[in-house]
Motif scaffolding. Structure first.
Motif, PDB file in Angstrom:
ATOM      1  N   GLY A 137      90.895  -7.662 -13.849  1.00 15.27           N
ATOM      2  CA  GLY A 137      92.230  -7.292 -13.419  1.00 15.27           C
ATOM      3  C   GLY A 137      93.213  -7.512 -14.555  1.00 15.27           C
ATOM      4  O   GLY A 137      93.177  -8.543 -15.216  1.00 15.27           O
ATOM      5  N   THR A 157      98.986  -2.791 -15.786  1.00 13.06           N
ATOM      6  CA  THR A 157      98.889  -1.637 -14.890  1.00 13.06           C
ATOM      7  C   THR A 157     100.129  -0.762 -14.978  1.00 13.06           C
ATOM      8  O   THR A 157     100.039   0.471 -14.867  1.00 13.06           O
ATOM      9  CB  THR A 157      98.728  -2.125 -13.437  1.00 13.06           C
ATOM     10  OG1 THR A 157      97.616  -3.013 -13.365  1.00 13.06           O
ATOM     11  CG2 THR A 157      98.536  -0.978 -12.472  1.00 13.06           C
ATOM     12  N   LEU A 198      89.825   1.002  -7.933  1.00 17.47           N
ATOM     13  CA  LEU A 198      88.484   0.917  -8.517  1.00 17.47           C
ATOM     14  C   LEU A 198      87.432   1.399  -7.540  1.00 17.47           C
ATOM     15  O   LEU A 198      87.299   0.842  -6.444  1.00 17.47           O
ATOM     16  CB  LEU A 198      88.184  -0.526  -8.929  1.00 17.47           C
ATOM     17  CG  LEU A 198      86.852  -0.742  -9.649  1.00 17.47           C
ATOM     18  CD1 LEU A 198      86.916  -0.151 -11.051  1.00 17.47           C
ATOM     19  CD2 LEU A 198      86.498  -2.220  -9.701  1.00 17.47           C
ATOM     20  N   GLU A 200      82.172  -2.005  -9.099  1.00 14.41           N
ATOM     21  CA  GLU A 200      82.419  -3.416  -8.771  1.00 14.41           C
ATOM     22  C   GLU A 200      81.480  -4.361  -9.526  1.00 14.41           C
ATOM     23  O   GLU A 200      81.855  -5.487  -9.854  1.00 14.41           O
ATOM     24  CB  GLU A 200      82.273  -3.650  -7.269  1.00 14.41           C
ATOM     25  CG  GLU A 200      83.528  -3.354  -6.478  1.00 14.41           C
ATOM     26  CD  GLU A 200      84.642  -4.350  -6.751  1.00 14.41           C
ATOM     27  OE1 GLU A 200      84.348  -5.555  -6.936  1.00 14.41           O
ATOM     28  OE2 GLU A 200      85.799  -3.927  -6.793  1.00 14.41           O
ATOM     29  N   VAL A 208      82.903  -5.931 -12.691  1.00 15.25           N
ATOM     30  CA  VAL A 208      84.123  -6.731 -12.615  1.00 15.25           C
ATOM     31  C   VAL A 208      83.805  -8.220 -12.656  1.00 15.25           C
ATOM     32  O   VAL A 208      82.901  -8.701 -11.979  1.00 15.25           O
ATOM     33  CB  VAL A 208      84.903  -6.412 -11.325  1.00 15.25           C
ATOM     34  CG1 VAL A 208      86.157  -7.291 -11.228  1.00 15.25           C
ATOM     35  CG2 VAL A 208      85.296  -4.940 -11.281  1.00 15.25           C
ATOM     36  N   PRO A 229      94.066  -9.950  -8.456  1.00 14.29           N
ATOM     37  CA  PRO A 229      93.007  -9.048  -8.925  1.00 14.29           C
ATOM     38  C   PRO A 229      91.614  -9.464  -8.478  1.00 14.29           C
ATOM     39  O   PRO A 229      90.660  -8.706  -8.652  1.00 14.29           O
ATOM     40  CB  PRO A 229      93.132  -9.127 -10.447  1.00 14.29           C
ATOM     41  CG  PRO A 229      93.679 -10.486 -10.694  1.00 14.29           C
ATOM     42  CD  PRO A 229      94.605 -10.767  -9.550  1.00 14.29           C
ATOM     43  N   ARG A 279      89.137  -7.644  -3.460  1.00 15.39           N
ATOM     44  CA  ARG A 279      88.612  -6.282  -3.432  1.00 15.39           C
ATOM     45  C   ARG A 279      89.638  -5.308  -2.856  1.00 15.39           C
ATOM     46  O   ARG A 279      89.758  -4.170  -3.316  1.00 15.39           O
ATOM     47  CB  ARG A 279      87.306  -6.223  -2.611  1.00 15.39           C
ATOM     48  CG  ARG A 279      86.768  -4.810  -2.348  1.00 15.39           C
ATOM     49  CD  ARG A 279      86.510  -4.011  -3.624  1.00 15.39           C
ATOM     50  NE  ARG A 279      86.272  -2.601  -3.327  1.00 15.39           N
ATOM     51  CZ  ARG A 279      86.334  -1.620  -4.219  1.00 15.39           C
ATOM     52  NH1 ARG A 279      86.619  -1.880  -5.482  1.00 15.39           N
ATOM     53  NH2 ARG A 279      86.130  -0.378  -3.866  1.00 15.39           N
ATOM     54  N   ARG A 294      91.888  -4.417  -5.715  1.00 15.29           N
ATOM     55  CA  ARG A 294      91.206  -3.563  -6.690  1.00 15.29           C
ATOM     56  C   ARG A 294      90.981  -2.154  -6.135  1.00 15.29           C
ATOM     57  O   ARG A 294      91.103  -1.166  -6.856  1.00 15.29           O
ATOM     58  CB  ARG A 294      89.876  -4.184  -7.097  1.00 15.29           C
ATOM     59  CG  ARG A 294      90.022  -5.486  -7.876  1.00 15.29           C
ATOM     60  CD  ARG A 294      88.739  -5.857  -8.602  1.00 15.29           C
ATOM     61  NE  ARG A 294      87.633  -6.164  -7.727  1.00 15.29           N
ATOM     62  CZ  ARG A 294      87.239  -7.383  -7.387  1.00 15.29           C
ATOM     63  NH1 ARG A 294      87.916  -8.436  -7.833  1.00 15.29           N
ATOM     64  NH2 ARG A 294      86.191  -7.567  -6.607  1.00 15.29           N
ATOM     65  N   GLY A 305      94.549  -0.439  -5.843  1.00 24.30           N
ATOM     66  CA  GLY A 305      95.155  -0.195  -7.151  1.00 24.30           C
ATOM     67  C   GLY A 305      96.658  -0.137  -7.133  1.00 24.30           C
ATOM     68  O   GLY A 305      97.241   0.795  -7.708  1.00 24.30           O
ATOM     69  N   GLY A 332      97.759  -3.883  -9.861  1.00 21.41           N
ATOM     70  CA  GLY A 332      96.401  -3.829  -9.338  1.00 21.41           C
ATOM     71  C   GLY A 332      95.383  -3.103 -10.181  1.00 21.41           C
ATOM     72  O   GLY A 332      94.264  -2.847  -9.728  1.00 21.41           O
ATOM     73  N   VAL A 354      92.489  -2.289 -12.987  1.00 27.23           N
ATOM     74  CA  VAL A 354      91.278  -2.944 -13.472  1.00 27.23           C
ATOM     75  C   VAL A 354      90.830  -2.185 -14.711  1.00 27.23           C
ATOM     76  O   VAL A 354      90.735  -0.956 -14.687  1.00 27.23           O
ATOM     77  CB  VAL A 354      90.170  -2.929 -12.400  1.00 27.23           C
ATOM     78  CG1 VAL A 354      88.904  -3.582 -12.915  1.00 27.23           C
ATOM     79  CG2 VAL A 354      90.653  -3.627 -11.130  1.00 27.23           C
TER      80      VAL A 354
END
Length: 390
Positions: A68, A73, A201, A206, A209, A254, A257, A260, A263, A268, A270
């Motif tokens: 994150g 972002t 994301l 995943e 991450v 971050p 889930r 992520r 977003g 948010g 990634v």
């Protein structure tokens, strides 16, 4: 690009640098050697659209790892807005309430898109705060803030809209295009240019991450943090959602889930450092023979400083263009037109149109005191020296 990795004791720096950038690898390795054993970080740079640095270190990181990137972002979000302004889809001097009538409530009817992007709207949060579920959903934030009374007279001052600026500008994008800002970014910027930087994301990524790790301040640093702590109903408390019954823990954002996947366009995203740097290379130089995403006049408009001086939220001097931070304010060796955005956990990303440099840095452990990690000072200097010298 030479691929010989640098080793310092048990620490290995992996990746490649172009000829002339060996000193960047040495600087990265020297810093890593003095850090904790769990220091995970990535450093990437482009010059004139060509990748010249791609380095990483740490027991768990690879060049493909994602973390994150908090407020970095905002760079992706507002590059999307810049593209829509360039197209003529959005007008910087049009009132936000023209696009989004509900926003005109409580004295906000004359706030322009330019004001909003420059952190001058005064809507840094909501009186009752937001739940984590709401923070993960830009539309929920926007709906709440449409009815919110601003915390200062719009245009009279500026203050960092830390957790909400992307939701506000994103709602303008949605009202005009019929798509979320995240969808426009995906279709027009991320996917076409293969940028490893996601606003929302997909589940299949995943496994790449790694959760952000908590800050480990020294006793002296902890004392500084305690001394500067603000109450939940101060401007900084409202801006960082400390006024909610369950105050926001920046570390958890971050690592969720829901965040992520949604977003949220303020915090948010990634990304890998490859994605951070490539985003800005695409913007100013193009990559792979493509034309730059932004025209020079668009870059000039968005990088011109619109707000500078005492920031009512951060309580210190800040300088902002339109949606972007003025990067030369932090790194004076950059040109006045350098623009980008850092993230609370330590990430940094920017472009310098004058030199053609695009830079991206990410790290896994939240850095003291928050914002661009201090080691960026060393890395930016090394990368800039190599780029200018080349």
């Amino acid at each position: 690009m030479p691929s010989d990795p640098t080793t310092r004791g048990p620490r290995r720096v992996r990746g490649t640098v172009a000829y002339g950038y060996e000193a960047v690898r040495e600087e990265f390795a020297a810093y890593a050697a003095g850090e904790r054993d769990d220091y995970d970080a990535q450093l990437v740079a482009y010059l004139d659209g060509r990748q010249v640095v791609d380095l990483w270190t740490g027991p768990d990181f690879t060049g493909d790892s994602l973390v994150g990137v908090y407020s970095s972002t905002k760079g992706a979000a507002h590059l999307t807005v810049a593209l829509l302004v360039q197209d003529g889809t959005l007008d910087l001097d049009e009132r936000v309430s023209h696009y989004w009538p509900e926003f005109g409530a409580e004295g906000k009817q004359d706030v322009t898109l330019r004001d909003l992007l420059a952190h001058r709207a005064g809507v840094v949060g909501a009186d009752a705060g937001f739940s984590l579920r709401e923070l993960a959903d830009d539309r929920a934030i926007a709906e709440r803030l449409a009815a919110q009374c601003p915390y200062w007279r719009p245009g009279a001052a500026f203050g960092y809209h830390a957790l909400v600026i992307g939701a506000l500008t994103g709602e303008v994008v949605r009202r005009v295009t019929g798509q979320s800002l995240q969808a426009v970014y995906e279709s027009r910027i991320r996917a076409p240019y293969g940028i490893d930087f996601y606003l929302g994301l997909p589940e299949e990524h995943e496994s790449r991450v790694l959760d952000i790790q908590p800050m480990l301040p020294t006793p002296e640093q902890q004392g500084e943090m305690d001394a500067s702590a603000s109450g939940p109903h101060t401007l900084v408390g409202i801006a960082y959602n400390r006024n909610h019954p369950q105050p926001t823990d920046m570390l958890t954002l971050p690592n969720s889930r829901a965040v992520r996947a949604g977003g949220p366009a303020s915090f948010g995203g990634v990304a890998s450092a490859r994605g951070l740097a490539r985003l800005y290379a695409v913007a100013i130089s193009g990559v792979g023979g493509e034309a730059p995403l932004l025209k020079p006049n668009t870059v000039a408009e968005f990088t011109q400083i619109h707000s500078a001086g005492y920031d009512l939220v951060s309580r210190e001097y800040k300088a902002y263009g339109l949606g972007f931070s003025a990067s030369a304010d932090r790194y004076p060796l950059l040109s006045r037109s350098a623009f980008g955005h850092s993230g609370a956990g330590g990430s940094q990303a920017f472009a310098d149109p004058h030199s053609g440099l695009a830079y991206g840095y990410s790290r896994r452990r939240y850095a003291f005191p928050g914002g661009a990690a201090p080691e960026n000072d060393r890395f930016v200097r090394a990368v800039h020296r190599a780029a200018v010298g080349s």
